[in-house]
Design a protein around this motif. Structure first.
Motif, PDB file in Angstrom:
ATOM      1  N   HIS A  33       8.554  -6.772   4.749  1.00  0.00           N
ATOM      2  CA  HIS A  33       8.924  -6.350   3.399  1.00  0.00           C
ATOM      3  C   HIS A  33       7.742  -5.662   2.720  1.00  0.00           C
ATOM      4  O   HIS A  33       6.576  -6.022   2.944  1.00  0.00           O
ATOM      5  N   TRP A  34       8.042  -4.690   1.874  1.00  0.00           N
ATOM      6  CA  TRP A  34       6.996  -3.918   1.182  1.00  0.00           C
ATOM      7  C   TRP A  34       6.115  -4.778   0.287  1.00  0.00           C
ATOM      8  O   TRP A  34       5.025  -4.369  -0.108  1.00  0.00           O
ATOM      9  N   VAL A  35       6.538  -5.984  -0.027  1.00  0.00           N
ATOM     10  CA  VAL A  35       5.764  -6.841  -0.930  1.00  0.00           C
ATOM     11  C   VAL A  35       4.385  -7.166  -0.350  1.00  0.00           C
ATOM     12  O   VAL A  35       3.466  -7.491  -1.098  1.00  0.00           O
ATOM     13  N   VAL A  36       4.201  -7.032   0.964  1.00  0.00           N
ATOM     14  CA  VAL A  36       2.877  -7.281   1.547  1.00  0.00           C
ATOM     15  C   VAL A  36       1.853  -6.268   1.045  1.00  0.00           C
ATOM     16  O   VAL A  36       0.654  -6.531   1.092  1.00  0.00           O
ATOM     17  N   LEU A  37       2.319  -5.135   0.538  1.00  0.00           N
ATOM     18  CA  LEU A  37       1.413  -4.121   0.004  1.00  0.00           C
ATOM     19  C   LEU A  37       1.220  -4.240  -1.503  1.00  0.00           C
ATOM     20  O   LEU A  37       0.431  -3.492  -2.081  1.00  0.00           O
ATOM     21  N   ARG A  76      -9.166   0.043   1.291  1.00  0.00           N
ATOM     22  CA  ARG A  76      -8.502  -1.216   1.672  1.00  0.00           C
ATOM     23  C   ARG A  76      -6.992  -1.081   1.573  1.00  0.00           C
ATOM     24  O   ARG A  76      -6.254  -1.541   2.453  1.00  0.00           O
ATOM     25  N   LEU A  77      -6.503  -0.436   0.507  1.00  0.00           N
ATOM     26  CA  LEU A  77      -5.067  -0.195   0.362  1.00  0.00           C
ATOM     27  C   LEU A  77      -4.557   0.697   1.492  1.00  0.00           C
ATOM     28  O   LEU A  77      -3.502   0.428   2.077  1.00  0.00           O
ATOM     29  N   TRP A  82      -1.478   1.324   6.493  1.00  0.00           N
ATOM     30  CA  TRP A  82      -1.465   1.749   7.892  1.00  0.00           C
ATOM     31  C   TRP A  82      -1.066   0.593   8.803  1.00  0.00           C
ATOM     32  O   TRP A  82      -0.230   0.722   9.687  1.00  0.00           O
ATOM     33  N   GLU A  83      -1.645  -0.587   8.587  1.00  0.00           N
ATOM     34  CA  GLU A  83      -1.284  -1.763   9.380  1.00  0.00           C
ATOM     35  C   GLU A  83       0.185  -2.126   9.189  1.00  0.00           C
ATOM     36  O   GLU A  83       0.876  -2.490  10.142  1.00  0.00           O
ATOM     37  N   TRP A  84       0.663  -2.068   7.942  1.00  0.00           N
ATOM     38  CA  TRP A  84       2.064  -2.385   7.658  1.00  0.00           C
ATOM     39  C   TRP A  84       2.992  -1.427   8.412  1.00  0.00           C
ATOM     40  O   TRP A  84       3.996  -1.845   8.976  1.00  0.00           O
ATOM     41  N   LEU A  98       6.471  -9.760  17.775  1.00  0.00           N
ATOM     42  CA  LEU A  98       5.728  -9.190  16.663  1.00  0.00           C
ATOM     43  C   LEU A  98       4.683  -8.275  17.282  1.00  0.00           C
ATOM     44  O   LEU A  98       3.765  -8.739  17.962  1.00  0.00           O
ATOM     45  N   VAL A  99       4.857  -6.973  17.098  1.00  0.00           N
ATOM     46  CA  VAL A  99       3.926  -5.978  17.618  1.00  0.00           C
ATOM     47  C   VAL A  99       3.040  -5.574  16.454  1.00  0.00           C
ATOM     48  O   VAL A  99       3.542  -5.065  15.450  1.00  0.00           O
ATOM     49  N   HIS A 100       1.729  -5.806  16.569  1.00  0.00           N
ATOM     50  CA  HIS A 100       0.853  -5.557  15.436  1.00  0.00           C
ATOM     51  C   HIS A 100      -0.532  -5.128  15.909  1.00  0.00           C
ATOM     52  O   HIS A 100      -0.846  -5.184  17.088  1.00  0.00           O
ATOM     53  N   GLY A 101      -1.342  -4.692  14.961  1.00  0.00           N
ATOM     54  CA  GLY A 101      -2.683  -4.208  15.246  1.00  0.00           C
ATOM     55  C   GLY A 101      -2.696  -2.697  15.325  1.00  0.00           C
ATOM     56  O   GLY A 101      -1.776  -2.088  15.860  1.00  0.00           O
TER      57      GLY A 101
END
Length: 197
Positions: A33-37, A76-77, A82-84, A98-101
């Motif tokens: 969800h966009w709330v992580v940003l 930082r933002l 980019w990570e999101w 969960l594919v991340h990094g």
């Protein structure tokens, strides 16, 4: 993550061809969800406001230092966005991933067959903004993937995961279409509205 999967078609990134085995069906694919940003975005905007107010009262050297600090907050933002964007939550008929990094890609997996219990949490903020959290447990084993937070449209995805875990042979819930989710309906042959008495 450029391009689309040849095996799974549009909407599925080509990168997933590396991680999914032939015959594995994608149930859903999503970003958190966009709330992580929200926090990095609000911090950046607040920093810009502070910089604008203080720049009228301080000299050039201090203003330059404050601008550099704000540029760090802005970077930082950008890194968080980019990570999101590159993080994917994938559910297939065989596993949850969960594919991340960004620099080092990591794939956390929980096989559906190993899930013995699942908890679904929605905070007050989650109910208001439309996200939830899944906590999965397996039979006495530590798994790489046990918690997935900030799942958008979490009611639908909870039903889909529950169906995979507890009733894999049942007809699947359809994907979200046009802003609403639909569950297949089986009507009895002798329903009262079909009788021709």
């Amino acid at each position: 993550m450029a391009g689309h999967s040849e095996r799974y078609g549009p909407g599925v990134p080509k990168e997933l061809d590396r991680y999914l085995v032939p015959g594995e069906d994608v149930v859903f694919l999503l970003r958190r969800h966009w709330v992580v940003l929200a926090e990095p975005f609000l911090t950046t905007m607040f920093g810009l406001l502070v910089l604008a107010v203080l720049s009228a009262w301080v000299d050039g050297g201090v203003e330059t230092a404050l601008t550099l600090v704000w540029l760090l907050v802005l970077s930082r933002l950008l890194v968080a966005a980019w990570e999101w964007w590159y993080e994917l939550v994938v559910a297939t008929d065989k596993r949850l991933m969960l594919v991340h990094g960004v620099i080092t890609r990591k794939v956390d997996i929980m096989p559906v067959s190993k899930v013995t219990d699942m908890r679904y949490d929605r905070s007050v903020t989650g109910r208001a903004l439309g996200y939830g959290k899944f906590v999965m447990e397996s039979a006495g084993q530590d798994q790489a993937l046990s918690t997935i937070n900030y799942i958008p449209d979490s009611d639908l995805h909870y039903q889909q995961i529950s169906q995979l875990i507890f009733d894999p042979s049942a007809p699947r819930l359809t994907q979200k279409t046009g802003g609403s989710s639909r569950v297949p309906v089986v009507e009895p042959e002798e329903a009262w509205w079909r009788r021709k008495d």
